[in-house]
Design a protein around this motif. Structure first.
Motif, PDB file in Angstrom:
ATOM      1  N   TRP A 162       0.853  -1.199   0.000  1.00  0.00           N
ATOM      2  CA  TRP A 162       0.000   0.000   0.000  1.00  0.00           C
ATOM      3  C   TRP A 162       0.891   1.252   0.000  1.00  0.00           C
ATOM      4  N   ASN A 163       0.364   2.336  -0.547  1.00  0.00           N
ATOM      5  CA  ASN A 163       1.066   3.616  -0.399  1.00  0.00           C
ATOM      6  C   ASN A 163       0.914   4.083   1.044  1.00  0.00           C
ATOM      7  N   PHE A 164       1.877   4.902   1.478  1.00  0.00           N
ATOM      8  CA  PHE A 164       1.931   5.230   2.902  1.00  0.00           C
ATOM      9  C   PHE A 164       2.377   6.667   3.093  1.00  0.00           C
ATOM     10  N   ALA A 165       1.829   7.345   4.066  1.00  0.00           N
ATOM     11  CA  ALA A 165       2.295   8.705   4.398  1.00  0.00           C
ATOM     12  C   ALA A 165       2.156   8.933   5.880  1.00  0.00           C
ATOM     13  N   LEU A 166       3.052   9.774   6.372  1.00  0.00           N
ATOM     14  CA  LEU A 166       3.017  10.137   7.783  1.00  0.00           C
ATOM     15  C   LEU A 166       2.130  11.367   7.951  1.00  0.00           C
ATOM     16  N   GLY A 167       1.307  11.400   8.974  1.00  0.00           N
ATOM     17  CA  GLY A 167       0.476  12.570   9.230  1.00  0.00           C
ATOM     18  C   GLY A 167       1.257  13.627   9.986  1.00  0.00           C
ATOM     19  N   SER A 168       0.547  14.697  10.349  1.00  0.00           N
ATOM     20  CA  SER A 168       1.215  15.768  11.089  1.00  0.00           C
ATOM     21  C   SER A 168       1.434  15.344  12.543  1.00  0.00           C
ATOM     22  N   HIS A 169       2.174  16.164  13.274  1.00  0.00           N
ATOM     23  CA  HIS A 169       2.512  15.768  14.644  1.00  0.00           C
ATOM     24  C   HIS A 169       1.463  16.217  15.649  1.00  0.00           C
ATOM     25  N   ASP A 170       0.212  15.984  15.313  1.00  0.00           N
ATOM     26  CA  ASP A 170      -0.836  16.267  16.295  1.00  0.00           C
ATOM     27  C   ASP A 170      -1.930  15.222  16.067  1.00  0.00           C
TER      28      ASP A 170
END
Ligand code: BDP
Length: 600
Positions: A19-27
């Motif tokens: 799957w494609n993957f991304a990190l969210g923001s730090h909150d």
């Protein structure tokens, strides 16, 4: 909650893969832009925890949402059916989006959830599936935790349990279809009609998506040769099986309970069909005994973890089958799903191979005295509005409901464990646990219940054990107490177990005992961390178990070395495994193999 199953009326597509993957923001905010097509720059395997896949501390230590995404096509033959996305586990919170439309959300990282997406995509169409997953633990979640903001602004997840907070989609994701009128749920409870144990009872209850006349629900029980041995109709009934083959530890026999919904004008037309593998067995706690099919059962085995290098808590059938083979090699007849519900495939395998399971919720870390004890600080009260509170209790209730809804039909599950090492000596424990015990008994009156008691709450301090059927004790004499002095440890362990037996007259399972050992470290003397010391400590405990009548089982902590959070008293994880993390035996394996291969 029924596991999706391909049958003559149902189809199932696995969405496992890359799957494609991304990190969210730090909150804790969801970034809706991440539900738009993501760049394939980062890709992850499903199922797997994401933490150790990359070599990037930003990903490993991320606190908050991450995004998984892939394209999915609804099979064109599904026109006129209902179809669902089912996520077997999103640790610890999951939100599902279909083409950016929010579909469902779920908290609780080790139980499945699903959503009907029929109205959103037509059969034959492709859509973009995004699953946002957050690893955040708070005092409102099970397990509980707390996010701390460090002086440099970095967020850090704190928690009270020993295992690493692996996160992501660690189990399978499915797209499956059912007919318009379908079987929503089935509950099966088995028993033996008589003490001679020859007549089996199978009680069932079927819930359908709409109410149907009795004659339109047909239930048939097949034996392993495929012959029908009992039949009935209607949404609930009791089947009787003469000369039943029992589901026995080490000798499983599985009947198949087939449920059919029939068309109103012809019994030959089946609208929906679903089958439950059914083991006929009885469970009873009587005095200081745990009776399986009327015979006293002695539990031998382990507390385990779903844990392996790289994939973290990701389900892996090769590791699973190998672990079962190793347990069999040692003569283990059971294990505990410490400290959370395991993948359903694990229970299916245990059903098929006659391995007995103590099934546990993720209620671990409900004890602020342990961490305070480690750091030498004063412990705040565990149960208070700021710490473990009503919201935690609500999450705990939900965890129990979901555990029992998922696992109630597995013959291997003989005991529900509702928490691990809570602060059972603090006053708040009574008010906290009473409703949970009541709820568990309402949800499943057929199985006994327990919790794992820890050493800080011995028999004269514990306040809740009278509510439970089996006493489960986690004890580390010779390790955390009387370290290196096995004579003292032996006396203390015997005294303590005798005290529990005198007070309660209930069966006792030692649900944790063990010592860390560094594979390859050897010593002639009693040197903690050596393989010999781990072996000798287990032997010491066994001498005591054999002397205390109420002890009806022993689960070594742990089956294999496992990853923990970074702490100064752990060296690349917890080393109490009888096997290393890559499943090589330590010397202790020989001790267990010799002991458990004699009959209990
Ligand atoms: C027990 C916990 C378990 C730990 C173990 C240990 O139940 O989760 O891993 O101690 O310290 O108290 O090894």
């Amino acid at each position: 909650m029924l596991k999706p199953q391909p049958t003559a009326t149902r189809e199932l597509v696995s969405l496992d893969g890359i799957w494609n993957f991304a990190l969210g923001s730090h909150d804790d905010k969801i970034d809706i832009a991440c539900t738009q097509p993501l760049s394939p720059e980062l890709q992850v395997p499903v199922p797997a925890s994401y933490n150790d896949i990359f070599v990037d501390p930003k990903i490993r230590d991320h606190v908050g949402w991450v995004y998984y995404q892939r394209a999915v096509r609804v099979p064109r033959g599904w026109h006129g059916e209902k179809y669902f996305i089912r996520v077997d586990a999103a640790t610890h919170h999951g939100r599902v989006f279909v083409n950016s439309n929010f579909v469902t959300e779920h908290s609780g990282g080790y139980t499945p959830f699903e959503a009907d997406i029929t109205h959103l995509v037509a059969a034959g169409e492709e859509f973009c599936l995004t699953i946002a997953v957050s690893n955040v633990l708070t005092m409102d979640t099970i397990p509980p935790g707390r996010v701390e903001t460090l002086a440099n602004g970095k967020r850090k997840q704190q928690y009270q349990h020993d295992f690493y907070n692996y996160a992501g989609l660690a189990r399978s994701v499915w797209l499956y279809c059912v007919p318009q009128v379908y079987i929503r749920d089935v509950t099966v409870v088995t028993d033996l009609a008589d003490t001679s144990g020859t007549t089996g009872i199978v009680e069932y209850q079927v819930i359908t998506s709409e109410t149907l006349p009795h004659a339109r629900i047909r239930v048939s029980l097949f034996d392993e040769e495929g012959h029908i041995v009992a039949q009935s109709s209607g949404p609930q009934n009791r089947l009787q099986v003469e000369s039943a083959h029992l589901w026995q530890p080490g000798a499983a026999y599985l009947y198949q309970l087939q449920i059919e919904l029939l068309h109103d004008d012809s019994c030959d037309k089946v609208l929906d069909i679903y089958t439950i593998p059914t083991g006929i067995r009885s469970i009873k706690v009587s005095g200081m005994q745990f009776l399986l099919n009327g015979t006293p059962f002695y539990f031998t085995g382990f507390g385990k973890h779903e844990d392996s290098a790289i994939r973290g808590k990701g389900y892996d059938p090769a590791y699973m089958v190998h672990d079962f083979q190793l347990m069999k090699w040692l003569g283990a007849n059971s294990f505990r799903t410490s400290h959370y519900p395991y993948a359903e495939e694990v229970l299916e395998y245990a059903d098929r191979h006659g391995i007995v399971v103590i099934d546990e919720t993720a209620a671990v870390g409900l004890n602020l005295a342990i961490v305070a004890g480690i750091h030498g600080t004063k412990a705040p009260p565990t149960f208070s509005p700021e710490t473990i509170n009503d919201k935690t209790q609500d999450a705990h209730k939900q965890a129990l409901k979901e555990l029992i809804a998922r696992d109630k039909n597995h013959p291997c599950v003989v005991l529900w464990m509702i928490a691990n090492e809570p602060a059972s000596g603090e006053e708040g424990a009574i008010k906290y646990f009473e409703p949970l015990v009541k709820l568990t008994r309402e949800l499943d009156p057929s199985r006994p219940i327990c919790f794992a008691n820890m050493a800080f709450n011995p028999v004269n301090r514990d306040l809740i054990s009278d509510m439970f059927d089996v006493l489960c004790l986690n004890r580390y004499f010779g390790w955390y107490k009387h370290t290196g002095d096995l004579d003292m440890a032996e006396e203390a362990l015997h005294d303590e177990l005798s005290g529990w037996q005198r007070k309660f007259d209930k069966p006792i399972i030692i649900t944790e005992y063990g010592a860390d050992s560094l594979a390859g470290l050897h010593a002639v003397m009693d040197v903690p961390w050596s393989e010999e010391y781990q072996s000798r400590m287990l032997e010491m405990c066994h001498r005591v178990h054999d002397r205390v009548e109420a002890v009806i089982g022993e689960h070594v902590w742990n089956f294999a070395d496992f990853q923990t959070t970074s702490q100064i008293f752990r060296v690349d994880g917890n080393k109490k495994g009888v096997f290393t993390r890559d499943r090589k035996p330590k010397a202790a394996a020989r001790v267990l193999r010799e002991r458990w291969n004699k009959a209990y």
